[in-house]
Design a protein around this motif. Structure first.
Motif, PDB file in Angstrom:
ATOM      1  N   MET A   1      58.310  11.426  34.794  1.00 30.25           N
ATOM      2  CA  MET A   1      58.941  10.704  35.885  1.00 30.25           C
ATOM      3  C   MET A   1      59.467   9.349  35.414  1.00 30.25           C
ATOM      4  N   TYR A   2      58.640   8.583  34.683  1.00 30.14           N
ATOM      5  CA  TYR A   2      59.062   7.274  34.199  1.00 30.14           C
ATOM      6  C   TYR A   2      60.239   7.396  33.239  1.00 30.14           C
ATOM      7  N   HIS A   3      60.200   8.383  32.336  1.00 31.65           N
ATOM      8  CA  HIS A   3      61.296   8.550  31.377  1.00 31.65           C
ATOM      9  C   HIS A   3      62.598   8.880  32.103  1.00 31.65           C
ATOM     10  N   ALA A   4      62.535   9.647  33.176  1.00 28.53           N
ATOM     11  CA  ALA A   4      63.732   9.950  33.963  1.00 28.53           C
ATOM     12  C   ALA A   4      64.290   8.676  34.594  1.00 28.53           C
ATOM     13  N   PHE A   5      63.414   7.813  35.084  1.00 26.46           N
ATOM     14  CA  PHE A   5      63.834   6.525  35.639  1.00 26.46           C
ATOM     15  C   PHE A   5      64.542   5.696  34.571  1.00 26.46           C
ATOM     16  N   VAL A   6      63.974   5.640  33.378  1.00 21.63           N
ATOM     17  CA  VAL A   6      64.556   4.846  32.291  1.00 21.63           C
ATOM     18  C   VAL A   6      65.914   5.415  31.888  1.00 21.63           C
ATOM     19  N   LYS A   7      66.044   6.728  31.872  1.00 21.70           N
ATOM     20  CA  LYS A   7      67.341   7.333  31.550  1.00 21.70           C
ATOM     21  C   LYS A   7      68.393   6.935  32.588  1.00 21.70           C
ATOM     22  N   ARG A   8      68.022   6.954  33.859  1.00 22.20           N
ATOM     23  CA  ARG A   8      68.967   6.538  34.911  1.00 22.20           C
ATOM     24  C   ARG A   8      69.329   5.061  34.778  1.00 22.20           C
ATOM     25  N   LEU A   9      68.336   4.215  34.504  1.00 18.70           N
ATOM     26  CA  LEU A   9      68.576   2.790  34.314  1.00 18.70           C
ATOM     27  C   LEU A   9      69.531   2.551  33.148  1.00 18.70           C
ATOM     28  N   THR A  10      69.303   3.256  32.054  1.00 18.27           N
ATOM     29  CA  THR A  10      70.148   3.098  30.870  1.00 18.27           C
ATOM     30  C   THR A  10      71.578   3.551  31.160  1.00 18.27           C
ATOM     31  N   ALA A  11      71.730   4.703  31.788  1.00 15.61           N
ATOM     32  CA  ALA A  11      73.068   5.196  32.128  1.00 15.61           C
ATOM     33  C   ALA A  11      73.771   4.218  33.067  1.00 15.61           C
ATOM     34  N   ARG A  12      73.028   3.677  34.013  1.00 10.63           N
ATOM     35  CA  ARG A  12      73.609   2.704  34.937  1.00 10.63           C
ATOM     36  C   ARG A  12      74.070   1.458  34.181  1.00 10.63           C
ATOM     37  N   ASN A  13      73.280   0.988  33.224  1.00 10.40           N
ATOM     38  CA  ASN A  13      73.661  -0.202  32.462  1.00 10.40           C
ATOM     39  C   ASN A  13      74.912   0.042  31.621  1.00 10.40           C
ATOM     40  N   PHE A  14      75.071   1.240  31.090  1.00  6.25           N
ATOM     41  CA  PHE A  14      76.302   1.557  30.360  1.00  6.25           C
ATOM     42  C   PHE A  14      77.489   1.583  31.319  1.00  6.25           C
ATOM     43  N   THR A  15      77.284   2.063  32.538  1.00  4.74           N
ATOM     44  CA  THR A  15      78.333   2.021  33.550  1.00  4.74           C
ATOM     45  C   THR A  15      78.704   0.578  33.878  1.00  4.74           C
ATOM     46  N   TYR A  16      77.698  -0.303  33.927  1.00  8.10           N
ATOM     47  CA  TYR A  16      77.978  -1.719  34.177  1.00  8.10           C
ATOM     48  C   TYR A  16      78.886  -2.306  33.101  1.00  8.10           C
ATOM     49  N   VAL A  17      78.720  -1.885  31.853  1.00  4.38           N
ATOM     50  CA  VAL A  17      79.625  -2.352  30.801  1.00  4.38           C
ATOM     51  C   VAL A  17      81.045  -1.875  31.115  1.00  4.38           C
ATOM     52  N   ASN A  18      81.179  -0.608  31.473  1.00  4.71           N
ATOM     53  CA  ASN A  18      82.498  -0.035  31.750  1.00  4.71           C
ATOM     54  C   ASN A  18      83.202  -0.702  32.927  1.00  4.71           C
ATOM     55  N   THR A  19      82.432  -1.153  33.899  1.00  6.12           N
ATOM     56  CA  THR A  19      83.018  -1.769  35.089  1.00  6.12           C
ATOM     57  C   THR A  19      82.975  -3.299  35.034  1.00  6.12           C
ATOM     58  N   GLN A  20      82.502  -3.824  33.912  1.00 10.75           N
ATOM     59  CA  GLN A  20      82.359  -5.260  33.697  1.00 10.75           C
ATOM     60  C   GLN A  20      81.480  -5.920  34.756  1.00 10.75           C
ATOM     61  N   ASP A  21      80.457  -5.220  35.207  1.00 17.41           N
ATOM     62  CA  ASP A  21      79.479  -5.775  36.143  1.00 17.41           C
ATOM     63  C   ASP A  21      78.328  -6.352  35.321  1.00 17.41           C
ATOM     64  N   TYR A  22      78.632  -7.412  34.600  1.00 17.50           N
ATOM     65  CA  TYR A  22      77.676  -7.973  33.653  1.00 17.50           C
ATOM     66  C   TYR A  22      76.502  -8.660  34.338  1.00 17.50           C
ATOM     67  N   ASP A  23      76.695  -9.201  35.528  1.00 16.37           N
ATOM     68  CA  ASP A  23      75.567  -9.808  36.242  1.00 16.37           C
ATOM     69  C   ASP A  23      74.478  -8.779  36.498  1.00 16.37           C
ATOM     70  N   ALA A  24      74.875  -7.598  36.939  1.00 17.60           N
ATOM     71  CA  ALA A  24      73.888  -6.549  37.213  1.00 17.60           C
ATOM     72  C   ALA A  24      73.192  -6.107  35.934  1.00 17.60           C
ATOM     73  N   LEU A  25      73.954  -6.000  34.862  1.00 16.18           N
ATOM     74  CA  LEU A  25      73.360  -5.594  33.591  1.00 16.18           C
ATOM     75  C   LEU A  25      72.353  -6.631  33.107  1.00 16.18           C
ATOM     76  N   VAL A  26      72.743  -7.889  33.115  1.00 19.04           N
ATOM     77  CA  VAL A  26      71.857  -8.954  32.645  1.00 19.04           C
ATOM     78  C   VAL A  26      70.622  -9.064  33.545  1.00 19.04           C
ATOM     79  N   ALA A  27      70.758  -8.751  34.817  1.00 20.00           N
ATOM     80  CA  ALA A  27      69.616  -8.801  35.731  1.00 20.00           C
ATOM     81  C   ALA A  27      68.528  -7.789  35.349  1.00 20.00           C
ATOM     82  N   SER A  28      68.881  -6.769  34.589  1.00 20.14           N
ATOM     83  CA  SER A  28      67.889  -5.778  34.171  1.00 20.14           C
ATOM     84  C   SER A  28      67.096  -6.230  32.944  1.00 20.14           C
ATOM     85  N   CYS A  29      67.408  -7.425  32.426  1.00 27.30           N
ATOM     86  CA  CYS A  29      66.785  -7.941  31.208  1.00 27.30           C
ATOM     87  C   CYS A  29      65.748  -9.013  31.518  1.00 27.30           C
TER      88      CYS A  29
END
Length: 150
Positions: A1-29
């Motif tokens: 379950m946790y690994h699935a969550f991390v995979k979704r988080l990672t995919a979402r962060n790559f999407t943030y790069v593509n959409t230039q939503d850097y605030d959201a990406l940096v907020a995950s750090c």
């Protein structure tokens, strides 16, 4: 379950790069995130906090606004207090003359309790250097700037 969550988080962060939503990406750090991007060019170097990381993403967005990353493979290992994510990806963009820019790489990302603590980006640094040279040739001075470090 946790690994699935991390995979979704990672995919979402790559999407943030593509959409230039850097605030959201940096907020995950975490505040003292470590970010390394290889190469001797304006995007290279290491950063050690979210302030510098945000500045780096702003520069990335200005220099390569058409960048699109696509995850090819994604592996997660470890427990919530020490998680390692390995992402194999490809990237595309356009050079200033409209010709295609192709890139590939592997990110090794560490997380603690779902927050990114480290991003080690291993890309084709020569491809990035060629893009920076092409931008510099048309007068984009930021393409020759010193790396953002902290």
């Amino acid at each position: 379950m946790y690994h699935a969550f991390v995979k979704r988080l990672t995919a979402r962060n790559f999407t943030y790069v593509n959409t230039q939503d850097y605030d959201a990406l940096v907020a995950s750090c975490v505040p003292h995130v470590h970010h390394r991007f290889g190469g001797d060019h304006a995007l290279g170097g290491e950063r050690h906090d979210t302030v510098a990381l945000r500045l780096w993403f702003d520069r990335l967005g200005r220099l390569v606004p058409t960048l699109r990353l696509q995850i090819r493979d994604l592996w997660v290992t470890g427990m919530p207090w020490n998680t390692v994510v390995i992402v194999r990806w490809t990237g595309t963009a356009e050079y200033p003359d409209g010709s295609p820019y192709d890139q590939h790489g592997v990110h090794v990302i560490t997380l603690r309790w779902g927050r990114v603590t480290s991003i080690d980006a291993n890309e084709d640094s020569q491809a990035v250097a060629r893009m920076m040279a092409a931008l510099a040739a048309i007068g984009v001075t930021e393409a020759t700037a010193a790396p953002i470090t902290s």
